[in-house]
Each structure stands twice: as C-alpha cells, then as structure tokens.
Design an enzyme around this catalytic site. Sequence first.
Site, mmCIF file in Angstrom:
data_model
loop_
_atom_site.group_PDB
_atom_site.id
_atom_site.type_symbol
_atom_site.label_atom_id
_atom_site.label_comp_id
_atom_site.label_asym_id
_atom_site.label_seq_id
_atom_site.Cartn_x
_atom_site.Cartn_y
_atom_site.Cartn_z
ATOM 1 N N ASP A 17 18.298 27.490 15.011
ATOM 2 C CA ASP A 17 18.340 28.754 15.625
ATOM 3 C C ASP A 17 18.296 28.994 16.499
ATOM 4 O OD1 ASP A 17 19.056 31.325 14.497
ATOM 5 O OD2 ASP A 17 16.961 31.236 13.361
ATOM 6 N N ASP A 62 23.348 36.103 12.793
ATOM 7 C CA ASP A 62 23.169 37.237 11.799
ATOM 8 C C ASP A 62 23.684 38.609 11.450
ATOM 9 O OD1 ASP A 62 20.926 35.514 11.147
ATOM 10 O OD2 ASP A 62 19.680 36.539 12.254
ATOM 11 N N GLU A 68 19.227 31.483 22.540
ATOM 12 C CA GLU A 68 19.959 32.540 23.468
ATOM 13 C C GLU A 68 18.800 33.599 24.057
ATOM 14 O OE1 GLU A 68 20.425 35.140 19.543
ATOM 15 O OE2 GLU A 68 20.413 32.425 20.382
#
Length: 481
Positions: free
Chosen positions: A186, A252, A189
């Site tokens: 995950d 998401d 960024e």
Amino acid sequence: MQALPDWTGEGAIVGYEGGSQAVRWLWDRLRDVSVPVAGFWLQDWSGVRTDSFGTRVEWNWELSEKHYPGWDLLLEELAGSGIKVLTYINPYLAATTVPGTQTNLFQEASAQGFLVKNSRGDPYIQTSGSPGFTFGTIDLTNPAAAAWYEQVIRCNMLRVGVGCGAGEGMGPAGGSNLSQFGWMSDFGEYIPMDAKLHAGAAEAVHNLFPVLWAETNQRAVRSAGMEGQVAFFSRSSGARSPGSSALFWLGDQLVTTDKFDGLQSAMLGMLSGGVCGLAMTHSDIGGYTMMDSAFMNPHVHVSYTRTKKTLFRWLEMSAFSDAIFRTHPGNLPNKSAQVYSDHESLQQFGKFARIHSALAVYRRSLMREATRRGSPLSRHPWLHYFEDPVAANLTTQFMMGAEIMVAPVFGDNVSAVEAYLPGTQERWYHWRNANVAFHGGEWYSVNAPVGQPAVFARQGFAQTDVWKQVAEILRDTVASG
C-alpha cells in the site's frame, strides 16, 4: 510486467478480517455454495485498532498472535485445500505504542536512523485518517534502511531465513505452506516536500518513492527464492513501476457506481493506466471508503455505505476487467453489504468468481502479451479500433484483450445499457444466444438486470471453449434464478 502466478486465476481472493476462527467460519460458508477460492487476503494479520475513520490495520509488520492465534495451523489447513494467504504492508510504521507481544518496529527503525526526517533531524511524523493515527516513513533512499525493510518482509511475511519460522526447515529459500504468497503493497505517495532524506531532495524523490517501494518488495521476493510464486499489488506508481511491481490496484474507491470515485472511475483508471504501462491491475470489489458519522460539524451526519446492488454490479465488472478477483470488506465492514452477507450474495459471488476462473486460460495469454509487448489486459476500444471516432470517445465500456467487449452498469436503478460494438466488418455475440450476430459499427440497447451483464465476444472467440463456458455459467444462473 511479468505474468502472475497461475494460482491467482484459480478463484476469488477473499478479503476478510477478524481472526483465525472467523476465517474458518467464512471458509465453511464459501465451501457450502462451491465458491472457488484461490486465497484469503487477511490485511489485519498484524492486528487492528479503531479510530474515527473505522477499523484500521496496526502498522507494525509482525504477526499479532493475539488476533490470529494458531496462525501456522490456519495456514496449513488452507494450504491443504490449495488456498494461499495474502496480507498487507506499507512503507510506514506506527509511531504509537504497539502490543507488548510484538517488536516495536518504529523504535527499531528510529534507533538505526532508518526513518525519513524533518528539518530538526527527528523522524518526520505524519497522520493518516485521524489525528491520533501517527506514523513514520522508511527512508528507502538509504540502502541500509531498504535492506532492513526487505528483511522484515522476507522474515515476517515470506518466512524464509534463519529465525523466520517456516524457512528454517526449508533451507535458505523457496517458501513453504507457512509463507504469505502475496500482499497489498500500500501507499508510497506520502513523502512531504520538506522532508530530509538520506539521498536526494524530497521534491525529486516524491515521484520516485513508489518505484523504490515496489523495488523493495521485489528484492524481498527474489532473495527468498519465491519469484513466480508471489503476487504483491501496488497502489502508487512511477515511470519505472511496471518493471518492479507485480500488479496494481486502483486505490480506495467510494462505494458508489459513478465516474468521480466509484465503480466507473475504477474502469477509467484501468484504461488510462493501461496506456501508461500498468498492464495488470484490479480494484477493491465493492469499493472501500464509507462514512457513517458526523462530518465537519457535529450536527451534520453523513452516511453512505455499500449497498448490495453496488456490490453485485462491481462483481459483474471485475469478473472481466480485473487481473485478480479480490474483495475488500471496506473501512466499515459491519455496516455494509458483503459477499457473505446472505445466501443471495454468496450465490452472486460464486457465479462471478467462476466466470473469472473460466477466463483464466485467456487471461494468461493476455499476461504473456503484456510481458512481451506491454499490452494491458483491460483495454480502451480505441487501441483496436483507432480509426473509429465513436470507439475513441467511449467512456462507459472496455475490452478484455481484443476479443471481449463489456459495457458495465453504472447507476443504482439501471437495468439496461447502451453499448457500442465497433468494427463495421465485425460480428459480435452476446452470451445469451450464440446464434444471433450483432453487426459492428452500431449502438445497441442491451438489457442488463443484476447478474446479467452486457458482455459480447467477437466472432471467432465466440466459438472457443472459454467463451462457451462463460456463457453457460451466465445462462445457467439466469435459468435457475
């Protein structure tokens, strides 16, 4: 990008959480209705915490034996049925206290100077979702820090190496039934522009960091001798990410069907990513982000949670669009529709999991093409019909390879779609009737009630065993319904 392991196409990868006995309970329910299962994705393997955003994973990448007692036995039981276990990791470490039975990886990394720093030279602390959810970031520009994190993955997740459990009896590499065979890799960024790094300025490293993060995962898999066995999936990417990430996913999404951040946005993300080298990708089936609380003002209550219809429409699309067929319980799992909520949901889940599995042979051929040419699995029709101005401007449908056209339903109360079939010399066939040809270069209104997606095969492919099996699954479930 390299082809995924064959096991990823053998059934659904079921997102679940709640501990060892909860997984066994769900496995029994899935078996009762013959849902093909390739893996269980257990993102809460390291434990959970609760905040205003919902149920969150504990960002301390070590097994929570309290949350998953008898973990090794659970993995052995699932392996006996050919089922892999996948988990979760990101490049961040919780800055708060962790359970006393676990190693505090944040403290260990901080003591060795392995965390991204602020202007004072201290670990740069950020928050996620709520003010109390604080974390530090591994400085992957530091080779020693990257090597340490590789060891965390190799030992705690792949279980390969001295002192790592399963690997001790298996030699230095290769994995075992106690290994994790994939994970959500995950984030990546979040590098702040004023951060201080071991090497490079933050503004230069910001877009590079996703590549460094994927490379760290890739090296861990290689050093464990498990290439070709493991599928980790990345959320962020940079220009060189396709060379190191095994798979991508769309992040998401909201639990809606719209183009802004819902189901349609997932399709559009796949198509735009596909022309940028992200050849293999997928989404969280059903979406992830929900809210059921006060928002900005204690007198304003916002509630949107996943509905059964949205979940079913997502299943329909993902069976054709996604490189793997993975569900997600979402951030409010107890307040939303799940694939295991009731018998109807289980039946729909099993139906489209079987379709995804039936397409495995075709999908593997597309993966070989992706490795050879960089061609995406899910494609904008423009890639094959670039001289057709209508095809070039489509935003509501996609192709799986060159042979299948899909027009998903984007809307809550919609039972028909308008589908454009390109190629004036082409003939297309809907799964309902192998004897009725649809001429290319035309728009068609297609009935698409829940469970009956608007999907067409190009002439030639419509005669293959793969397509006949897909059509049979769809027709049989319609007849039995």
